[in-house]
Design a protein around this motif. Structure first.
Motif, PDB file in Angstrom:
ATOM      1  N   GLU A 161       3.018  89.102  -7.180  1.00 35.92           N
ATOM      2  CA  GLU A 161       3.225  90.271  -8.035  1.00 35.92           C
ATOM      3  C   GLU A 161       2.789  89.932  -9.457  1.00 35.92           C
ATOM      4  N   ASN A 162       1.882  90.738  -9.984  1.00 33.63           N
ATOM      5  CA  ASN A 162       1.405  90.531 -11.362  1.00 33.63           C
ATOM      6  C   ASN A 162       0.931  89.091 -11.573  1.00 33.63           C
ATOM      7  N   ASP A 163       0.176  88.613 -10.598  1.00 36.36           N
ATOM      8  CA  ASP A 163      -0.388  87.255 -10.633  1.00 36.36           C
ATOM      9  C   ASP A 163       0.681  86.168 -10.608  1.00 36.36           C
ATOM     10  N   LYS A 164       1.889  86.512 -10.170  1.00 39.50           N
ATOM     11  CA  LYS A 164       2.967  85.542 -10.064  1.00 39.50           C
ATOM     12  C   LYS A 164       3.305  85.313  -8.591  1.00 39.50           C
ATOM     13  N   PHE A 165       3.598  84.053  -8.281  1.00 40.86           N
ATOM     14  CA  PHE A 165       3.990  83.672  -6.928  1.00 40.86           C
ATOM     15  C   PHE A 165       5.502  83.837  -6.807  1.00 40.86           C
ATOM     16  N   VAL A 166       5.938  84.789  -5.997  1.00 39.88           N
ATOM     17  CA  VAL A 166       7.364  85.115  -5.868  1.00 39.88           C
ATOM     18  C   VAL A 166       7.843  84.698  -4.476  1.00 39.88           C
ATOM     19  N   ILE A 167       8.915  83.894  -4.441  1.00 37.28           N
ATOM     20  CA  ILE A 167       9.427  83.381  -3.171  1.00 37.28           C
ATOM     21  C   ILE A 167      10.607  84.215  -2.683  1.00 37.28           C
ATOM     22  N   ASN A 168      10.563  84.597  -1.418  1.00 39.50           N
ATOM     23  CA  ASN A 168      11.708  85.188  -0.729  1.00 39.50           C
ATOM     24  C   ASN A 168      12.386  84.056   0.053  1.00 39.50           C
ATOM     25  N   PRO A 169      13.565  83.604  -0.380  1.00 45.61           N
ATOM     26  CA  PRO A 169      14.169  82.398   0.211  1.00 45.61           C
ATOM     27  C   PRO A 169      14.479  82.557   1.698  1.00 45.61           C
ATOM     28  N   ALA A 170      14.532  81.415   2.366  1.00 39.20           N
ATOM     29  CA  ALA A 170      14.918  81.393   3.776  1.00 39.20           C
ATOM     30  C   ALA A 170      16.421  81.643   3.915  1.00 39.20           C
ATOM     31  N   GLU A 171      16.811  82.185   5.047  1.00 35.58           N
ATOM     32  CA  GLU A 171      18.224  82.384   5.357  1.00 35.58           C
ATOM     33  C   GLU A 171      18.511  81.816   6.743  1.00 35.58           C
ATOM     34  N   SER A 172      19.548  80.978   6.818  1.00 30.87           N
ATOM     35  CA  SER A 172      19.930  80.418   8.117  1.00 30.87           C
ATOM     36  C   SER A 172      20.495  81.517   9.015  1.00 30.87           C
ATOM     37  N   GLY A 173      20.324  81.344  10.296  1.00 25.74           N
ATOM     38  CA  GLY A 173      20.884  82.286  11.265  1.00 25.74           C
ATOM     39  C   GLY A 173      22.137  81.703  11.908  1.00 25.74           C
ATOM     40  N   ARG A 174      22.763  82.480  12.743  1.00 23.90           N
ATOM     41  CA  ARG A 174      23.939  82.042  13.497  1.00 23.90           C
ATOM     42  C   ARG A 174      23.734  82.405  14.957  1.00 23.90           C
ATOM     43  N   THR A 175      24.168  81.506  15.816  1.00 25.36           N
ATOM     44  CA  THR A 175      24.150  81.822  17.235  1.00 25.36           C
ATOM     45  C   THR A 175      25.474  81.404  17.848  1.00 25.36           C
ATOM     46  N   VAL A 176      25.996  82.230  18.736  1.00 28.68           N
ATOM     47  CA  VAL A 176      27.253  81.941  19.417  1.00 28.68           C
ATOM     48  C   VAL A 176      26.955  81.083  20.643  1.00 28.68           C
ATOM     49  N   VAL A 177      27.663  79.973  20.748  1.00 29.50           N
ATOM     50  CA  VAL A 177      27.457  79.080  21.892  1.00 29.50           C
ATOM     51  C   VAL A 177      28.338  79.574  23.032  1.00 29.50           C
ATOM     52  N   ILE A 178      27.819  80.549  23.748  1.00 32.00           N
ATOM     53  CA  ILE A 178      28.597  81.206  24.799  1.00 32.00           C
ATOM     54  C   ILE A 178      28.981  80.215  25.900  1.00 32.00           C
TER      55      ILE A 178
END
Length: 451
Positions: A161-178
């Protein structure tokens, strides 16, 4: 009196005789062992198990007392008891989330066969119920119930955006150990299953981390080159502008090789390119796409100053006016291309700007504490010749210069890289030969005799 005594003795003897007969005939109470089905429960247990008989005192499954019952009756009692227990509401817990559910909904049941086998093999004891599970049903139910708890991981990404490098951070997920939840329940007896069950949840890391995206970030201009052109040459200016626009905002990933021809595409009337002067066999003639080589040459100089790897580059046949000899890059779709490689660990980002007869190309990346300069050595200069061509459209004696002459030159070119400690590395770029371009004069001959 004597007669009376005789009568008594006779009567006593008769009674004694009759009693003897009764004893001999077996009329006294019998002392034979009764049949097994008449034994008391404890005696039955001592005779080798409870199969087909009454279960002894103290026979229990969990808190269910089966004492005094025959096996079929005990099995039926176990089924009724288990049914009620399995339909009792439990609560699945995760943080502040509570999900009501029954063990029956989870596909949990008592394994009646195994449980009763244990009862028959070890009567008179308190035994735990044996549980079994329908894994398919458990998974289907929990997938629906726990949809708000489980979530996929979100990979890190970026946008510009506007010649700037913008990071969308990672997000950890969750899984149920059925499977773990079901296994934990199966390890205990039905009565010991708690009313509130913690949901086993594990974190699922993102495949693309914020750190890995951050390594791609660019933050500054690492190479820039500017050349000038005449706005009066309308078609040439239009072609140059179109090619520059095709380069603008292009992103080159680490390890990727950039192709000028692939990016700009064919230079044809169908793609919007116009006729302008191009160099063919040392002579300027009209051809579609004239002016595009100024864009590739300007880009070449920006690439050199960015200290990027040159993959493919060819000089013009004759020297051009907008860059110095040895610093040009001719292109001709699809045969002659200009290519360079992003041999850095970050993205490269191209910006082009065409304004008031000035073309500027920038390459954005990360500064590595190095500087670059270009050195040239002219090895030889060759003079041009003047060529006169008769033109019957011009009046006799009139002379018009059709093409300016330009000298030929042989030049050697180096790129010099200086690191942060002042150490210099010299890279030889090539020895380029530019032929002279003849000066062409048109000489009028109209009105003169052809003899």
């Amino acid at each position: 009196m004597k007669q009376y005594e005789q009568t008594f003795m006779l009567t006593f003897k008769c009674f004694t005789f009759l009693l003897l007969i009764l004893v001999i005939s077996g009329c006294t109470p019998s002392t034979r062992t009764p049949e097994p089905n008449h034994l008391p429960p404890q005696a039955l247990a001592n005779e080798g198990g409870a199969s087909g008989g009454v279960l002894p005192e103290g026979t229990k499954v969990d808190d269910l007392d089966l004492s005094g019952m025959v096996v079929p009756e005990a099995s039926l009692k176990l089924e009724e008891w288990a049914k009620d227990k399995l339909e009792e509401t439990r609560v699945l817990l995760y943080n502040n989330t509570e999900i009501p559910i029954t063990l029956k909904d989870l596909g949990i049941d008592v394994d009646h066969q195994k449980t009763m086998e244990e009862v028959e093999n070890t009567p008179g004891q308190t035994l735990p119920s044996v549980l079994k599970a329908d894994s398919l049903k458990a998974n289907q139910t929990l997938q629906e119930k726990l949809v708000k708890i489980a979530r996929p991981a979100k990979d890190a990404s970026y946008k510009i955006e506007n010649d700037k490098f913008v990071i969308n951070p990672a997000e950890s997920g969750r899984t149920v150990v059925i499977d773990r939840l079901i296994r934990d329940i199966q390890k205990i007896s039905l009565s010991d299953v708690p009313k509130r069950l913690d949901i086993p949840v594990v974190e699922v890391p993102a495949s693309v981390t914020t750190e890995s995206i951050n390594t791609l970030a660019f933050d500054t201009v690492i190479g820039e080159s500017t050349t000038k052109f005449s706005v009066s040459e309308g078609n040439r200016s239009a072609n140059l502008t179109a090619a520059a626009k095709a380069l603008d905002r292009k992103v080159i990933r680490p390890g990727e090789t950039f192709s000028f021809n692939d990016t700009v595409g064919p230079r044809e009337p169908e793609t919007g390119y116009k006729e302008a002067y191009v160099i063919i066999n040392g002579e300027y003639v009209k051809g579609t796409g004239g002016g595009v080589c100024q864009v590739s040459s300007t880009l070449y100089n920006a690439v050199l100053l960015s200290n990027l790897k040159i993959v493919e580059r060819m000089p013009h046949a004759v020297a051009v006016s907008y860059v110095l000899p040895g610093q040009d890059a001719t292109v001709n779709y699809p045969n002659i291309d200009f290519k360079f490689n992003n041999d850095t660990s970050n993205l490269l980002y191209l910006r082009s700007n065409v304004k008031s007869g000035v073309l500027t190309l920038q390459i954005w990346g990360k500064k590595l504490g190095k500087s670059v300069r270009i050195e040239r050595q002219v090895e030889k200069i060759m003079n041009y010749k003047t060529e006169k061509r008769t033109d019957r459209k011009l009046p006799a004696g009139r002379i018009v210069q059709e093409q300016k002459g330009s000298k030929g030159v042989v030049v050697n070119t180096w790129r010099v890289i200086r690191d942060g400690n002042g150490n210099e590395t010299k890279q030889f770029l090539g020895r380029d030969l530019y032929a002279p371009a003849n000066r062409i004069l048109r000489v009028g001959s109209r009105g003169l005799s052809e003899t």
